[in-house]
Structures are given as structure tokens and as C-alpha cells.
Design a protein around this motif. Sequence first.
Motif, short mmCIF file in Angstrom:
data_model
loop_
_atom_site.label_atom_id
_atom_site.label_comp_id
_atom_site.label_asym_id
_atom_site.label_seq_id
_atom_site.Cartn_x
_atom_site.Cartn_y
_atom_site.Cartn_z
N ALA A 1 1.18 -1.56 0.56
CA ALA A 1 0.10 -0.02 0.14
C ALA A 1 0.78 1.41 0.06
O ALA A 1 0.76 2.06 -0.66
CB ALA A 1 -1.45 0.14 1.76
N PHE A 2 1.78 1.35 0.57
CA PHE A 2 2.38 2.59 0.84
C PHE A 2 3.52 2.54 -0.18
O PHE A 2 3.81 3.58 -1.17
CB PHE A 2 3.29 2.07 1.91
CG PHE A 2 4.92 3.30 2.38
CD1 PHE A 2 4.23 4.29 2.94
CD2 PHE A 2 5.80 3.65 2.08
CE1 PHE A 2 5.36 5.80 2.60
CE2 PHE A 2 7.18 4.24 1.58
CZ PHE A 2 6.37 5.35 2.69
N GLY A 3 4.39 1.44 -0.68
CA GLY A 3 5.18 1.24 -2.55
C GLY A 3 4.14 2.12 -3.81
O GLY A 3 4.80 2.68 -4.01
N ARG B 1 13.86 3.76 -5.50
CA ARG B 1 13.80 4.68 -3.64
C ARG B 1 12.06 4.32 -4.02
O ARG B 1 11.80 3.66 -2.58
CB ARG B 1 13.57 5.64 -4.60
CG ARG B 1 13.17 7.01 -2.98
CD ARG B 1 13.79 8.26 -3.27
NE ARG B 1 12.81 8.84 -2.48
CZ ARG B 1 13.60 9.99 -2.00
NH1 ARG B 1 14.56 10.27 -1.92
NH2 ARG B 1 13.22 10.34 -0.41
N SER B 2 11.26 3.48 -4.35
CA SER B 2 9.86 3.40 -4.21
C SER B 2 10.07 1.93 -3.26
O SER B 2 9.37 2.00 -2.91
CB SER B 2 8.90 3.10 -5.32
OG SER B 2 8.99 4.38 -5.83
N VAL B 3 10.84 1.24 -4.11
CA VAL B 3 11.00 -0.11 -3.09
C VAL B 3 12.05 -0.44 -1.81
O VAL B 3 11.24 -0.07 -1.66
CB VAL B 3 11.27 -1.33 -4.31
CG1 VAL B 3 12.40 -2.22 -3.80
CG2 VAL B 3 10.85 -1.32 -6.04
N ILE B 4 12.73 0.28 -1.55
CA ILE B 4 13.75 0.50 -0.94
C ILE B 4 12.72 1.33 0.83
O ILE B 4 13.12 0.85 1.70
CB ILE B 4 14.73 1.79 -1.18
CG1 ILE B 4 15.93 0.87 -1.51
CG2 ILE B 4 15.65 1.80 0.60
CD1 ILE B 4 17.19 1.67 -2.74
N MET B 5 11.72 2.26 0.72
CA MET B 5 11.21 2.69 0.67
C MET B 5 10.02 2.00 1.30
O MET B 5 9.71 1.63 3.25
CB MET B 5 10.21 4.46 1.07
CG MET B 5 11.45 5.35 0.37
SD MET B 5 12.09 6.21 1.74
CE MET B 5 10.72 7.04 2.31
N SER B 6 9.29 1.23 0.83
CA SER B 6 8.44 0.70 1.39
C SER B 6 9.02 -0.79 1.53
O SER B 6 8.47 -1.07 2.90
CB SER B 6 7.68 -0.49 -0.28
OG SER B 6 6.76 -0.75 -0.26
N LEU B 7 10.62 -1.27 1.81
CA LEU B 7 10.91 -1.80 2.19
C LEU B 7 11.04 -1.41 4.18
O LEU B 7 11.04 -2.46 4.70
CB LEU B 7 12.13 -2.84 1.23
CG LEU B 7 12.30 -3.70 0.42
CD1 LEU B 7 13.38 -3.93 -0.06
CD2 LEU B 7 11.31 -4.89 0.72
N ALA B 8 11.38 -0.02 4.06
CA ALA B 8 11.59 0.47 5.48
C ALA B 8 10.23 0.19 5.85
O ALA B 8 10.33 -0.06 7.23
CB ALA B 8 12.43 1.14 5.62
N ILE B 9 9.30 0.25 5.37
CA ILE B 9 7.62 0.73 6.18
C ILE B 9 7.29 -0.76 6.10
O ILE B 9 6.68 -1.68 7.77
CB ILE B 9 6.52 1.12 5.22
CG1 ILE B 9 7.03 3.14 5.13
CG2 ILE B 9 5.71 1.04 5.72
CD1 ILE B 9 7.02 3.95 6.34
N ALA B 10 7.58 -1.55 5.13
CA ALA B 10 7.35 -3.24 5.89
C ALA B 10 8.19 -3.85 7.27
O ALA B 10 7.36 -4.33 7.75
CB ALA B 10 7.47 -4.02 3.96
#
Length: 126
Positions: free
Chosen positions: A80-82, A94-103
Motif C-alpha cells: 500500500a505504501f509502495g 527509491r519506491s522499493v527501498i522506502m516500501s521495504l523500510a515501512i514493511a
Amino acid sequence: MGPRAAGLVKWAMPVVGGLVYGFWAAAINRDTAAITGWNVLFGFVCAIAFAAAWIGVRMMAPLMKRELHALMWMAFAGIAFGFLYSQTGHTVLRSVIMSLAIAGSVFAVLFYRYYTHEDAEGHRVD
């Protein structure tokens, strides 16, 4: 809170969350100042998908062991965040990195919660 109110909240949360998510996605995706029909449609499709996924995870996750329970919510939050972050125009990496951090954060918090709210036999106590 009575059982009737709890049942209402159980269904209202995904619907309201989906509407907020859809509005947010449509607002990020809008190219011009004017709201178009496609933009509204995009928002409603995002809202329906988000609410359906939330309801699906909420129904399936409690049937899983604590690791899979946390993993399902982690995947939901990360995806959802990604998706929202990818609408901002940043790169896929960058989207993947940010999404993995949130996940990863969601997994750590929820795994800890589920681990500390079980008795010795692995049954949930809350």
C-alpha cells in the motif's frame, strides 16, 4: 463497546481507510489543478482495492501463526505504501527501498505484539 458497535467499527475502518487512501492516491496522481473523471475513477478503484485487501488480510491473518500473521500485515502495509510512493514520481528503486523500510518496521512491531500476547501453548490472549 457492545458487539453491535464492534461489528460496525470492524467494517467501517476498512471503508473509511479505503476512501482516505483513494483520495490520497487520486490527489497524488492528478496532473493538473482540475479534477477529471479519470482521476475520480482512479481514486475509487484504489479505494476499493485497498479496502478489499484490508478486509482480506483481516479475515485471513488471525488464522495464521504469529510469524505469518505479522508477515501478511507487513506485505499489506509495504504494498500500500509502495504504490502511493510510486505515484509521486520517484524512481522505482527509491519506491522499493522506502516500501521495504515501512514493511520491515510494520513486521517488527506486529511480530513483537503477537509474540508477547500469546500464552505458552501459542494461543492469543487478547
